[in-house]
Scaffold this motif. Structure first.
Motif, PDB file in Angstrom:
ATOM      1  N   ILE A 263       0.842  -1.204   0.000  1.00 37.67           N
ATOM      2  CA  ILE A 263       0.000   0.000   0.000  1.00 37.67           C
ATOM      3  C   ILE A 263       0.872   1.247   0.000  1.00 37.67           C
ATOM      4  CG2 ILE A 263      -1.637   1.333   1.400  1.00 37.67           C
ATOM      5  CD1 ILE A 263      -2.830  -1.427   2.245  1.00 37.67           C
ATOM      6  N   TYR A 264       1.942   1.223   0.782  1.00 37.74           N
ATOM      7  CA  TYR A 264       2.855   2.367   0.837  1.00 37.74           C
ATOM      8  C   TYR A 264       3.462   2.652  -0.539  1.00 37.74           C
ATOM      9  CZ  TYR A 264       6.710   5.369   2.277  1.00 37.74           C
ATOM     10  OH  TYR A 264       7.589   6.412   2.397  1.00 37.74           O
ATOM     11  N   ARG A 265       3.890   1.590  -1.223  1.00 42.40           N
ATOM     12  CA  ARG A 265       4.457   1.784  -2.575  1.00 42.40           C
ATOM     13  C   ARG A 265       3.418   2.383  -3.525  1.00 42.40           C
ATOM     14  NH1 ARG A 265       6.813  -3.214  -1.407  1.00 42.40           N
ATOM     15  NH2 ARG A 265       5.253  -4.312  -2.648  1.00 42.40           N
ATOM     16  N   GLU A 266       2.192   1.933  -3.400  1.00 38.43           N
ATOM     17  CA  GLU A 266       1.133   2.465  -4.261  1.00 38.43           C
ATOM     18  C   GLU A 266       0.861   3.932  -3.929  1.00 38.43           C
ATOM     19  OE1 GLU A 266      -1.480   2.520  -7.392  1.00 38.43           O
ATOM     20  OE2 GLU A 266       0.008   0.997  -6.885  1.00 38.43           O
ATOM     21  N   PHE A 267       0.861   4.262  -2.644  1.00 43.05           N
ATOM     22  CA  PHE A 267       0.682   5.662  -2.256  1.00 43.05           C
ATOM     23  C   PHE A 267       1.819   6.532  -2.789  1.00 43.05           C
ATOM     24  CE2 PHE A 267      -2.114   4.983   1.774  1.00 43.05           C
ATOM     25  CZ  PHE A 267      -3.251   4.993   0.984  1.00 43.05           C
ATOM     26  N   GLU A 268       3.042   6.022  -2.714  1.00 49.57           N
ATOM     27  CA  GLU A 268       4.180   6.777  -3.257  1.00 49.57           C
ATOM     28  C   GLU A 268       4.000   7.027  -4.748  1.00 49.57           C
ATOM     29  OE1 GLU A 268       7.590   4.411  -2.119  1.00 49.57           O
ATOM     30  OE2 GLU A 268       8.144   5.901  -0.622  1.00 49.57           O
ATOM     31  N   ARG A 269       3.546   6.022  -5.457  1.00 50.26           N
ATOM     32  CA  ARG A 269       3.315   6.163  -6.902  1.00 50.26           C
ATOM     33  C   ARG A 269       2.251   7.221  -7.174  1.00 50.26           C
ATOM     34  NH1 ARG A 269       0.193   4.710 -10.839  1.00 50.26           N
ATOM     35  NH2 ARG A 269      -1.311   3.568  -9.600  1.00 50.26           N
ATOM     36  N   LEU A 270       1.165   7.183  -6.396  1.00 53.06           N
ATOM     37  CA  LEU A 270       0.103   8.170  -6.579  1.00 53.06           C
ATOM     38  C   LEU A 270       0.572   9.581  -6.241  1.00 53.06           C
ATOM     39  CD1 LEU A 270      -2.922   6.187  -5.083  1.00 53.06           C
ATOM     40  CD2 LEU A 270      -2.562   6.788  -7.484  1.00 53.06           C
ATOM     41  N   ILE A 271       1.371   9.710  -5.183  1.00 51.27           N
ATOM     42  CA  ILE A 271       1.890  11.026  -4.791  1.00 51.27           C
ATOM     43  C   ILE A 271       2.802  11.583  -5.874  1.00 51.27           C
ATOM     44  CG2 ILE A 271       3.454  12.191  -3.171  1.00 51.27           C
ATOM     45  CD1 ILE A 271       2.229  10.341  -0.972  1.00 51.27           C
ATOM     46  N   GLU A 272       3.667  10.731  -6.428  1.00 52.49           N
ATOM     47  CA  GLU A 272       4.563  11.183  -7.501  1.00 52.49           C
ATOM     48  C   GLU A 272       3.773  11.614  -8.729  1.00 52.49           C
ATOM     49  OE1 GLU A 272       7.502   8.246  -8.464  1.00 52.49           O
ATOM     50  OE2 GLU A 272       8.228   8.146  -6.405  1.00 52.49           O
ATOM     51  N   LYS A 273       2.713  10.888  -9.023  1.00 54.42           N
ATOM     52  CA  LYS A 273       1.954  11.166 -10.244  1.00 54.42           C
ATOM     53  C   LYS A 273       1.005  12.351 -10.075  1.00 54.42           C
ATOM     54  CE  LYS A 273      -0.590   8.774 -13.824  1.00 54.42           C
ATOM     55  NZ  LYS A 273      -1.070   7.485 -14.309  1.00 54.42           N
ATOM     56  N   TYR A 274       0.357  12.466  -8.908  1.00 54.82           N
ATOM     57  CA  TYR A 274      -0.671  13.493  -8.751  1.00 54.82           C
ATOM     58  C   TYR A 274      -0.318  14.561  -7.711  1.00 54.82           C
ATOM     59  CZ  TYR A 274      -3.393  10.132 -11.402  1.00 54.82           C
ATOM     60  OH  TYR A 274      -3.823   9.267 -12.361  1.00 54.82           O
ATOM     61  N   ASP A 275      -0.021  14.171  -6.515  1.00 56.20           N
ATOM     62  CA  ASP A 275       0.314  15.078  -5.421  1.00 56.20           C
ATOM     63  C   ASP A 275      -0.074  14.369  -4.128  1.00 56.20           C
ATOM     64  OD1 ASP A 275       0.652  17.125  -3.576  1.00 56.20           O
ATOM     65  OD2 ASP A 275      -0.100  18.671  -4.913  1.00 56.20           O
ATOM     66  N   GLU A 276       0.475  14.830  -3.013  1.00 58.11           N
ATOM     67  CA  GLU A 276       0.193  14.160  -1.745  1.00 58.11           C
ATOM     68  C   GLU A 276      -1.245  14.376  -1.274  1.00 58.11           C
ATOM     69  OE1 GLU A 276       1.788  17.204   1.644  1.00 58.11           O
ATOM     70  OE2 GLU A 276       3.235  15.885   0.712  1.00 58.11           O
ATOM     71  N   ASP A 277      -1.919  15.398  -1.791  1.00 53.85           N
ATOM     72  CA  ASP A 277      -3.308  15.646  -1.409  1.00 53.85           C
ATOM     73  C   ASP A 277      -4.227  14.485  -1.803  1.00 53.85           C
ATOM     74  OD1 ASP A 277      -2.748  18.051  -0.227  1.00 53.85           O
ATOM     75  OD2 ASP A 277      -3.179  19.238  -2.040  1.00 53.85           O
ATOM     76  N   VAL A 278      -3.811  13.716  -2.798  1.00 51.86           N
ATOM     77  CA  VAL A 278      -4.621  12.597  -3.288  1.00 51.86           C
ATOM     78  C   VAL A 278      -4.800  11.538  -2.200  1.00 51.86           C
ATOM     79  CG1 VAL A 278      -4.702  10.706  -4.966  1.00 51.86           C
ATOM     80  CG2 VAL A 278      -3.934  12.963  -5.670  1.00 51.86           C
TER      81      VAL A 278
END
Length: 91
Positions: free
Chosen positions: A12-27
């Motif tokens: 889950i952490y890796r997926e969150f990192e991917r989402l943060i890199e792609k969109y932003d931490e607000d996601v």
């Protein structure tokens, strides 16, 4: 933390990192505390389940001993009744 929950947390952490890199931490900002709470609860459930499995094994062993004792006493009672019947017939 159990290995299974730690593995899930890592994924889950890796997926969150991917989402943060792609969109932003607000996601993931509002989702992160929910997921952490969920993983903590899941870990508690795994721990409780492990305790129940150990308790179940102990109860199974107790049950096996009781069945063995019951069968032994049943055989002894049958033998005693047969012996008593033989004595009565012999008198």
């Amino acid at each position: 933390m159990s290995e299974r929950v730690a593995g899930l947390a890592s994924s889950i952490y890796r997926e969150f990192e991917r989402l943060i890199e792609k969109y932003d931490e607000d996601v993931v900002k509002d989702l992160m505390p929910l997921i952490v709470g969920l993983l903590e609860n899941l870990d508690s459930v795994f721990a409780a389940n492990k305790e129940h499995v150990v308790e179940l094994e102990l109860l199974k062993e107790d049950n096996e001993q009781l069945v063995t004792q019951y069968e032994r006493e049943k055989a002894l009672r049958k033998h005693a009744e047969e012996y008593s019947s033989e004595l009565k017939l012999g008198l």
